[in-house]
Scaffold this motif. Structure first.
Motif, PDB file in Angstrom:
ATOM      1  N   VAL A  96      22.300  26.495  43.276  1.00 47.80           N
ATOM      2  CA  VAL A  96      21.428  25.450  42.726  1.00 47.80           C
ATOM      3  C   VAL A  96      22.228  24.490  41.827  1.00 47.80           C
ATOM      4  N   ASN A 103      16.439  28.268  48.643  1.00 49.12           N
ATOM      5  CA  ASN A 103      15.771  27.103  49.215  1.00 49.12           C
ATOM      6  C   ASN A 103      15.081  26.298  48.119  1.00 49.12           C
ATOM      7  N   VAL A 104      15.711  25.205  47.698  1.00 51.60           N
ATOM      8  CA  VAL A 104      15.115  24.383  46.643  1.00 51.60           C
ATOM      9  C   VAL A 104      15.013  22.938  47.113  1.00 51.60           C
ATOM     10  N   HIS A 105      14.108  22.234  46.460  1.00 54.76           N
ATOM     11  CA  HIS A 105      13.927  20.813  46.716  1.00 54.76           C
ATOM     12  C   HIS A 105      14.419  20.071  45.463  1.00 54.76           C
ATOM     13  N   VAL A 138      13.520  25.307  38.663  1.00 57.95           N
ATOM     14  CA  VAL A 138      14.535  26.356  38.466  1.00 57.95           C
ATOM     15  C   VAL A 138      15.868  25.789  37.970  1.00 57.95           C
ATOM     16  N   ALA A 190      15.556  20.880  40.222  1.00 56.70           N
ATOM     17  CA  ALA A 190      15.550  21.697  41.439  1.00 56.70           C
ATOM     18  C   ALA A 190      14.258  22.499  41.399  1.00 56.70           C
ATOM     19  N   PHE A 191      13.446  22.336  42.439  1.00 58.68           N
ATOM     20  CA  PHE A 191      12.140  22.983  42.493  1.00 58.68           C
ATOM     21  C   PHE A 191      12.109  24.027  43.603  1.00 58.68           C
ATOM     22  N   SER A 192      11.667  25.229  43.247  1.00 61.12           N
ATOM     23  CA  SER A 192      11.424  26.273  44.228  1.00 61.12           C
ATOM     24  C   SER A 192       9.906  26.380  44.328  1.00 61.12           C
TER      25      SER A 192
END
Ligand code: COA
Length: 155
Positions: free
Chosen positions: A94, A2-4, A66, A59-61
């Motif tokens: 990712v 789950n990344v943003h 990340v 990509a942010f967790s």
């Protein structure tokens, strides 16, 4: 995972450098080449690139970066550069999300997205081909590594 996916800014340069160095170490080991451009790029160079307005995504967790990817735009062509995923989260989708997102962020004039990777990096080539990129040419890079260029038309 789950990344943003979000835009990278110059203040992310330090985290980008950390992820890029960790990720490209495996490529350096594969080729016995420790001076690959992504490994010797300086913090100032990364910061300048992140400030130049070309698409650059992370990509942010949660708060943790990340993965990262940057680009260079030249008229109708955009190069995808420095795609890097932290070693502990590789294989979790990712990289695929970053690759799709950077293409979606191409400026309107861009008709072709392209990139190159080492010709012996079969996993990377399979990764790009599964995302719809096709091989177009080969060349030797500055340190003598055989590279494959792949590209994809922007729809
Ligand atoms: C290449 C890289 C960006 C891929 O990111 P990732 O998050 O590990 O890849 P994903 O999990 O999104 O993989 C997407 C698909 O490609 C496949 N794939 C990814 N790496 C692969 C490998 N080494 N070998 C075979 N297949 C691979 C996955 O199995 C997956 O396939 P699926 O969708 O059918 O399940 C990452 O491994 C990395 O940072 N590598 C080191 C730096 C590097 O080489 N960058 C690219 C230089 S051109």
């Amino acid at each position: 995972m789950n990344v943003h996916i979000g835009q990278l800014k110059p203040e992310h340069a330090g985290e980008v450098m950390t992820i890029q160095r960790a990720a490209y170490l495996q490529e350096a080991r594969r080729y016995g080449a420790w001076d690959l451009p992504p490994l010797v790029e300086t913090l100032d160079q990364i910061r300048d690139h992140l400030a130049d307005g070309t698409p650059a995504l992370g990509a942010f967790s949660g708060p943790r970066l990340v993965g990262s990817v940057r680009s260079r735009v030249d008229g109708e062509r955009m190069e995808v550069a420095r795609l890097s995923v932290a070693p502990d989260v590789q294989g979790g989708g990712v990289g695929r999300r970053l690759l799709e997102a950077i293409s979606e962020h191409a400026p309107d004039d861009v008709k072709v997205v392209w990139l190159f990777t080492g010709a012996e990096s079969e996993g990377n080539i399979a990764f790009y081909e599964s995302a719809g990129f096709v091989r177009v040419s080969e060349h030797l890079d500055a340190v003598g590594i055989r590279c494959v260029t792949l590209e994809q038309k922007v729809i």
